[in-house]
Scaffold this motif. Structure first.
Motif, PDB file in Angstrom:
ATOM      1  N   SER A   1      37.406  35.098  27.690  1.00 17.99           N
ATOM      2  CA  SER A   1      36.160  35.148  26.925  1.00 17.99           C
ATOM      3  C   SER A   1      35.699  33.719  26.649  1.00 17.99           C
ATOM      4  CB  SER A   1      36.355  35.912  25.608  1.00 17.99           C
ATOM      5  OG  SER A   1      37.315  35.262  24.803  1.00 17.99           O
ATOM      6  N   GLY A   2      34.416  33.592  26.325  1.00 20.18           N
ATOM      7  CA  GLY A   2      33.874  32.290  25.966  1.00 20.18           C
ATOM      8  C   GLY A   2      33.573  31.361  27.121  1.00 20.18           C
ATOM      9  N   GLY A   3      33.695  31.846  28.331  1.00 22.17           N
ATOM     10  CA  GLY A   3      33.411  31.038  29.511  1.00 22.17           C
ATOM     11  C   GLY A   3      32.020  31.322  30.042  1.00 22.17           C
ATOM     12  N   PRO A   4      31.737  30.880  31.240  1.00 18.00           N
ATOM     13  CA  PRO A   4      30.433  31.169  31.841  1.00 18.00           C
ATOM     14  C   PRO A   4      30.293  32.654  32.159  1.00 18.00           C
ATOM     15  CG  PRO A   4      31.885  30.141  33.448  1.00 18.00           C
ATOM     16  CD  PRO A   4      32.614  30.128  32.136  1.00 18.00           C
ATOM     17  N   VAL A   5      29.068  33.081  32.400  1.00 17.85           N
ATOM     18  CA  VAL A   5      28.829  34.466  32.814  1.00 17.85           C
ATOM     19  C   VAL A   5      29.573  34.688  34.130  1.00 17.85           C
ATOM     20  CG1 VAL A   5      27.080  36.130  33.550  1.00 17.85           C
ATOM     21  CG2 VAL A   5      26.610  34.567  31.648  1.00 17.85           C
ATOM     22  N   VAL A   6      30.293  35.774  34.189  1.00 19.89           N
ATOM     23  CA  VAL A   6      31.153  36.051  35.344  1.00 19.89           C
ATOM     24  C   VAL A   6      30.452  36.979  36.324  1.00 19.89           C
ATOM     25  CG1 VAL A   6      33.328  37.123  36.051  1.00 19.89           C
ATOM     26  CG2 VAL A   6      33.241  35.718  33.997  1.00 19.89           C
ATOM     27  N   GLU A   7      30.601  36.651  37.588  1.00 23.73           N
ATOM     28  CA  GLU A   7      30.139  37.520  38.666  1.00 23.73           C
ATOM     29  C   GLU A   7      31.328  37.794  39.576  1.00 23.73           C
ATOM     30  OE1 GLU A   7      26.766  36.002  40.753  1.00 23.73           O
ATOM     31  OE2 GLU A   7      25.730  35.446  38.912  1.00 23.73           O
ATOM     32  N   ALA A   8      31.388  38.971  40.110  1.00 21.38           N
ATOM     33  CA  ALA A   8      32.467  39.297  41.038  1.00 21.38           C
ATOM     34  C   ALA A   8      32.381  38.380  42.249  1.00 21.38           C
ATOM     35  CB  ALA A   8      32.363  40.754  41.479  1.00 21.38           C
ATOM     36  N   PRO A   9      33.521  37.885  42.727  1.00 23.03           N
ATOM     37  CA  PRO A   9      33.492  37.001  43.894  1.00 23.03           C
ATOM     38  C   PRO A   9      33.010  37.743  45.141  1.00 23.03           C
ATOM     39  CG  PRO A   9      35.748  37.566  43.309  1.00 23.03           C
ATOM     40  CD  PRO A   9      34.871  38.138  42.249  1.00 23.03           C
ATOM     41  N   THR A  10      32.373  37.005  46.030  1.00 21.48           N
ATOM     42  CA  THR A  10      31.895  37.609  47.272  1.00 21.48           C
ATOM     43  C   THR A  10      33.017  37.720  48.296  1.00 21.48           C
ATOM     44  OG1 THR A  10      31.205  35.433  48.053  1.00 21.48           O
ATOM     45  CG2 THR A  10      29.538  36.796  46.948  1.00 21.48           C
ATOM     46  N   ARG A  11      34.061  36.939  48.110  1.00 23.79           N
ATOM     47  CA  ARG A  11      35.190  36.923  49.044  1.00 23.79           C
ATOM     48  C   ARG A  11      36.487  36.983  48.251  1.00 23.79           C
ATOM     49  NH1 ARG A  11      38.802  33.604  50.913  1.00 23.79           N
ATOM     50  NH2 ARG A  11      38.369  31.496  50.271  1.00 23.79           N
ATOM     51  N   ARG A  12      37.428  37.747  48.753  1.00 29.47           N
ATOM     52  CA  ARG A  12      38.734  37.877  48.087  1.00 29.47           C
ATOM     53  C   ARG A  12      39.718  36.943  48.765  1.00 29.47           C
ATOM     54  NH1 ARG A  12      38.941  41.144  44.037  1.00 29.47           N
ATOM     55  NH2 ARG A  12      41.021  41.866  44.458  1.00 29.47           N
ATOM     56  N   GLY A  13      40.184  35.945  48.034  1.00 37.33           N
ATOM     57  CA  GLY A  13      41.122  34.977  48.583  1.00 37.33           C
ATOM     58  C   GLY A  13      42.564  35.425  48.441  1.00 37.33           C
ATOM     59  N   PHE A  14      43.461  34.546  48.853  1.00 35.37           N
ATOM     60  CA  PHE A  14      44.899  34.828  48.788  1.00 35.37           C
ATOM     61  C   PHE A  14      45.324  35.201  47.376  1.00 35.37           C
ATOM     62  CE2 PHE A  14      48.995  33.141  47.435  1.00 35.37           C
ATOM     63  CZ  PHE A  14      49.855  33.894  48.219  1.00 35.37           C
ATOM     64  N   GLY A  15      44.870  34.416  46.402  1.00 36.72           N
ATOM     65  CA  GLY A  15      45.291  34.640  45.020  1.00 36.72           C
ATOM     66  C   GLY A  15      44.917  36.013  44.511  1.00 36.72           C
ATOM     67  N   SER A  16      43.680  36.422  44.743  1.00 36.13           N
ATOM     68  CA  SER A  16      43.233  37.739  44.280  1.00 36.13           C
ATOM     69  C   SER A  16      44.000  38.860  44.961  1.00 36.13           C
ATOM     70  CB  SER A  16      41.737  37.923  44.557  1.00 36.13           C
ATOM     71  OG  SER A  16      41.002  36.977  43.841  1.00 36.13           O
ATOM     72  N   ARG A  17      44.202  38.720  46.262  1.00 39.72           N
ATOM     73  CA  ARG A  17      44.959  39.751  46.986  1.00 39.72           C
ATOM     74  C   ARG A  17      46.401  39.809  46.495  1.00 39.72           C
ATOM     75  NH1 ARG A  17      42.427  37.320  51.331  1.00 39.72           N
ATOM     76  NH2 ARG A  17      44.410  36.512  52.089  1.00 39.72           N
ATOM     77  N   MET A  18      46.993  38.638  46.280  1.00 37.59           N
ATOM     78  CA  MET A  18      48.373  38.586  45.814  1.00 37.59           C
ATOM     79  C   MET A  18      48.485  39.208  44.426  1.00 37.59           C
ATOM     80  SD  MET A  18      50.859  37.025  43.797  1.00 37.59           S
ATOM     81  CE  MET A  18      50.012  35.625  43.140  1.00 37.59           C
ATOM     82  N   ILE A  19      47.544  38.876  43.558  1.00 39.95           N
ATOM     83  CA  ILE A  19      47.591  39.396  42.194  1.00 39.95           C
ATOM     84  C   ILE A  19      47.524  40.924  42.195  1.00 39.95           C
ATOM     85  CG2 ILE A  19      46.274  39.562  40.052  1.00 39.95           C
ATOM     86  CD1 ILE A  19      45.507  36.608  40.465  1.00 39.95           C
ATOM     87  N   GLU A  20      46.598  41.478  42.939  1.00 36.99           N
ATOM     88  CA  GLU A  20      46.412  42.927  42.896  1.00 36.99           C
ATOM     89  C   GLU A  20      47.432  43.695  43.734  1.00 36.99           C
ATOM     90  OE1 GLU A  20      41.835  43.715  41.676  1.00 36.99           O
ATOM     91  OE2 GLU A  20      42.267  43.584  43.810  1.00 36.99           O
ATOM     92  N   ARG A  21      47.646  43.284  44.952  1.00 36.54           N
ATOM     93  CA  ARG A  21      48.505  44.071  45.845  1.00 36.54           C
ATOM     94  C   ARG A  21      49.987  43.791  45.643  1.00 36.54           C
ATOM     95  NH1 ARG A  21      44.871  42.911  51.075  1.00 36.54           N
ATOM     96  NH2 ARG A  21      43.053  44.102  50.441  1.00 36.54           N
ATOM     97  N   ALA A  22      50.361  42.520  45.752  1.00 36.63           N
ATOM     98  CA  ALA A  22      51.781  42.193  45.698  1.00 36.63           C
ATOM     99  C   ALA A  22      52.368  42.466  44.324  1.00 36.63           C
ATOM    100  CB  ALA A  22      51.994  40.732  46.092  1.00 36.63           C
ATOM    101  N   LEU A  23      51.655  42.060  43.282  1.00 40.38           N
ATOM    102  CA  LEU A  23      52.194  42.269  41.941  1.00 40.38           C
ATOM    103  C   LEU A  23      52.345  43.757  41.647  1.00 40.38           C
ATOM    104  CD1 LEU A  23      53.178  40.495  39.639  1.00 40.38           C
ATOM    105  CD2 LEU A  23      50.952  40.763  38.575  1.00 40.38           C
ATOM    106  N   ALA A  24      51.378  44.542  42.053  1.00 44.10           N
ATOM    107  CA  ALA A  24      51.481  45.995  41.868  1.00 44.10           C
ATOM    108  C   ALA A  24      52.728  46.526  42.570  1.00 44.10           C
ATOM    109  CB  ALA A  24      50.226  46.689  42.400  1.00 44.10           C
ATOM    110  N   GLY A  25      52.994  46.021  43.755  1.00 46.09           N
ATOM    111  CA  GLY A  25      54.179  46.455  44.493  1.00 46.09           C
ATOM    112  C   GLY A  25      55.475  46.069  43.809  1.00 46.09           C
ATOM    113  N   TYR A  26      55.550  44.841  43.323  1.00 44.39           N
ATOM    114  CA  TYR A  26      56.767  44.390  42.641  1.00 44.39           C
ATOM    115  C   TYR A  26      57.034  45.197  41.377  1.00 44.39           C
ATOM    116  CZ  TYR A  26      57.617  40.308  45.559  1.00 44.39           C
ATOM    117  OH  TYR A  26      57.921  39.493  46.613  1.00 44.39           O
TER     118      TYR A  26
END
Length: 176
Positions: free
Chosen positions: A123-148
């Motif tokens: 909170s308190g940051g700039p207005v957020v927009e969803a990224p147009t491209r999913r990088g390594f970090g986003s994929r790792m956060i959602e997929r790999a962490l969910a798996g672990y």
């Protein structure tokens, strides 16, 4: 040793320098998580300590509100969580709440019945927009962490701030 190999392998101009910087930052995160684990003979790591250590260098402690019960993670889940926290904090520093002086991050976790719930709210940051491209970090956060954690992980990009949630069975916290 791995950093030296990476530095020798990844050489070149500005584009390679950015890749090298991201790669070395991820290695440093893994090294920090491994340092935490060596203190417990690779058996477990405190989630609150892991969160605090992962956020060092990403802003003053007053910008973070950390709340949750005592939870121990296996070496496997601790390393995955450390990498995810690094990615979340890096993105918050570059694009989110930590890119502005007014930004803050609320990190909480709980155990409800047999379910572990972890949340990261900016909170308190700039207005957020969803990224147009999913990088390594986003994929790792959602997929790999969910798996672990044998559960689900989800990034949400609300205009008021990015949010991340992880849910999984309590038994996955200490699974090897």
């Amino acid at each position: 040793m791995i950093q030296a190999i990476a530095n020798q392998t990844i050489r070149g101009g500005p584009e390679v320098d950015a890749v090298k910087e991201a790669f070395v930052a991820r290695l440093n995160t893994m090294a920090s998580a491994q340092d935490i684990l060596t203190q417990t003979v690779w058996a477990k790591a405190s989630l609150s300590f892991l969160v605090e250590e992962s956020l060092k260098g990403h802003g003053t402690p007053t910008r973070f509100r950390i709340n949750g019960p005592a939870v121990e993670l296996s070496s496997r889940t601790a390393l995955a969580m450390a990498l995810a926290l690094h990615e979340l904090a890096t993105n918050a520093t570059k694009y989110g709440a930590l890119s502005r002086d007014t930004g803050r991050i609320d990190i909480s976790w709980s155990i409800e019945g047999e379910e572990f719930i972890f949340e990261w709210r900016e909170s308190g940051g700039p207005v957020v927009e969803a990224p147009t491209r999913r990088g390594f970090g986003s994929r790792m956060i959602e997929r790999a962490l969910a798996g672990y954690f044998n559960g689900t992980a989800r990034m949400t990009y609300a205009p008021t701030g990015a949010m991340f949630s992880l849910r999984g069975p309590v038994e996955a916290l200490t699974a090897d």
